[in-house]
Design a protein around this motif. Structure first.
Motif, PDB file in Angstrom:
ATOM      1  N   HIS A   1      -7.131  18.087 -40.698  1.00 16.39           N
ATOM      2  CA  HIS A   1      -6.045  17.760 -39.769  1.00 16.39           C
ATOM      3  C   HIS A   1      -6.343  18.202 -38.343  1.00 16.39           C
ATOM      4  CE1 HIS A   1      -3.672  16.733 -43.273  1.00 16.39           C
ATOM      5  NE2 HIS A   1      -3.839  17.946 -43.748  1.00 16.39           N
ATOM      6  N   VAL A   2      -6.990  19.368 -38.195  1.00 15.43           N
ATOM      7  CA  VAL A   2      -7.263  19.923 -36.872  1.00 15.43           C
ATOM      8  C   VAL A   2      -8.619  20.626 -36.883  1.00 15.43           C
ATOM      9  CG1 VAL A   2      -6.545  21.657 -35.146  1.00 15.43           C
ATOM     10  CG2 VAL A   2      -4.807  20.321 -36.352  1.00 15.43           C
TER      11      VAL A   2
ATOM     12  N   ASP B   1      -4.138  26.907 -42.669  1.00 11.30           N
ATOM     13  CA  ASP B   1      -4.123  27.016 -41.213  1.00 11.30           C
ATOM     14  C   ASP B   1      -4.908  28.282 -40.882  1.00 11.30           C
ATOM     15  OD1 ASP B   1      -3.513  26.430 -38.605  1.00 11.30           O
ATOM     16  OD2 ASP B   1      -1.505  27.302 -38.681  1.00 11.30           O
TER      17      ASP B   1
ATOM     18  N   VAL C   1     -11.570  15.211 -37.470  1.00 12.40           N
ATOM     19  CA  VAL C   1     -10.139  15.106 -37.773  1.00 12.40           C
ATOM     20  C   VAL C   1      -9.838  13.769 -38.449  1.00 12.40           C
ATOM     21  CG1 VAL C   1      -7.838  15.014 -36.737  1.00 12.40           C
ATOM     22  CG2 VAL C   1      -9.509  16.669 -35.908  1.00 12.40           C
ATOM     23  N   GLY C   2      -9.048  13.829 -39.520  1.00 16.82           N
ATOM     24  CA  GLY C   2      -8.689  12.641 -40.286  1.00 16.82           C
ATOM     25  C   GLY C   2      -9.631  12.363 -41.438  1.00 16.82           C
TER      26      GLY C   2
ATOM     27  N   LYS D   1      -8.504  17.148 -46.726  1.00 11.11           N
ATOM     28  CA  LYS D   1      -8.271  16.294 -45.559  1.00 11.11           C
ATOM     29  C   LYS D   1      -8.208  17.195 -44.335  1.00 11.11           C
ATOM     30  CE  LYS D   1      -5.739  12.639 -43.477  1.00 11.11           C
ATOM     31  NZ  LYS D   1      -5.280  11.328 -43.730  1.00 11.11           N
TER      32      LYS D   1
ATOM     33  N   ASN E   1      -2.088  23.640 -48.120  1.00 12.38           N
ATOM     34  CA  ASN E   1      -2.414  23.512 -46.699  1.00 12.38           C
ATOM     35  C   ASN E   1      -2.935  24.856 -46.177  1.00 12.38           C
ATOM     36  OD1 ASN E   1      -2.263  21.779 -44.262  1.00 12.38           O
ATOM     37  ND2 ASN E   1      -0.983  23.462 -43.534  1.00 12.38           N
TER      38      ASN E   1
ATOM     39  N   THR F   1      -8.451  25.787 -37.129  1.00 11.19           N
ATOM     40  CA  THR F   1      -8.578  24.599 -37.961  1.00 11.19           C
ATOM     41  C   THR F   1      -7.392  24.526 -38.912  1.00 11.19           C
ATOM     42  OG1 THR F   1     -10.081  23.333 -39.403  1.00 11.19           O
ATOM     43  CG2 THR F   1      -9.969  25.708 -39.782  1.00 11.19           C
ATOM     44  N   ASN F   2      -7.112  23.323 -39.353  1.00 14.11           N
ATOM     45  CA  ASN F   2      -6.054  23.095 -40.327  1.00 14.11           C
ATOM     46  C   ASN F   2      -6.527  21.965 -41.230  1.00 14.11           C
ATOM     47  OD1 ASN F   2      -3.581  21.383 -41.215  1.00 14.11           O
ATOM     48  ND2 ASN F   2      -2.757  23.410 -40.792  1.00 14.11           N
ATOM     49  N   TYR F   3      -6.434  22.195 -42.538  1.00 12.74           N
ATOM     50  CA  TYR F   3      -6.817  21.176 -43.505  1.00 12.74           C
ATOM     51  C   TYR F   3      -6.014  21.363 -44.776  1.00 12.74           C
ATOM     52  CZ  TYR F   3      -9.693  24.927 -45.465  1.00 12.74           C
ATOM     53  OH  TYR F   3     -10.114  26.113 -46.004  1.00 12.74           O
ATOM     54  N   SER F   4      -6.009  20.318 -45.610  1.00 10.70           N
ATOM     55  CA  SER F   4      -5.241  20.364 -46.851  1.00 10.70           C
ATOM     56  C   SER F   4      -6.117  20.041 -48.046  1.00 10.70           C
ATOM     57  CB  SER F   4      -4.100  19.345 -46.825  1.00 10.70           C
ATOM     58  OG  SER F   4      -3.175  19.661 -45.824  1.00 10.70           O
TER      59      SER F   4
END
Length: 160
Positions: free
Chosen positions: A73-74, A102, A51-52, A71, A100, A82-85
């Motif tokens: 995020h989760v 999700d 994450v990050g 990036k 984004n 998971t979550n990313y952008s």
């Protein structure tokens, strides 16, 4: 900036934990192996991979895309989500600020799972993403999903 949101579901006979491990936890190693005709490598350019972190996917030379930066995020291995952008890359062009994703892997009654994806396109200005533009990205994601699914079906002990 506008936001356009779309959802997509893919069902498979692969159990959710195996698919999560392949598509999230080992994505950086597995995707260049399975999609070597398109993806050269994936490298962590900032952070420890969790994450990050920011990861860069580099594509083979001569293709329409050079690279993408995501990036993270989760990464929730308990809830298989998971979550990313998508924050940088030539696919964003002059129309998109970011995209984004999700993603949730949910158990299905047959022992397999349903992969539920919500995609938010953050456009520049008042641009409205065309359906054919969205379908290009969606079809690439489906191709990747099918490649991972085929690999897991052919190798039942991997990520077991």
């Amino acid at each position: 900036m506008g936001v356009q949101t779309y959802t997509h579901e893919s069902a498979t006979t692969i159990p959710p934990t195996r698919l999560f491990k392949a598509l999230v936890l080992d994505f950086d190693n597995l995707v260049p192996k399975l999609m070597s005709h398109e993806v050269k490598n994936i490298e962590t350019v900032e952070g420890d991979g969790g994450v990050g972190s920011i990861k860069q996917m580099n594509f083979v030379e001569g293709g329409p895309i050079k690279y993408l930066k995501h990036k993270i995020h989760v990464i929730d291995d308990k809830n298989l989500a998971t979550n990313y952008s998508l924050i940088e890359g030539d696919v964003l062009g002059d129309k998109l600020e970011s995209v984004n994703y999700d993603i949730k892997f949910e158990a299905a009654g047959d022992g397999g799972c349903v992969c539920k994806t919500t995609t938010e396109y953050h456009t520049k200005g008042d641009y409205v993403l065309k359906e054919e533009e969205r379908n290009v990205a969606k079809n690439k994601a489906i191709d990747l999903f099918k490649a991972v699914e085929a690999y897991l079906l052919a190798n039942p002990s991997v990520y077991a």
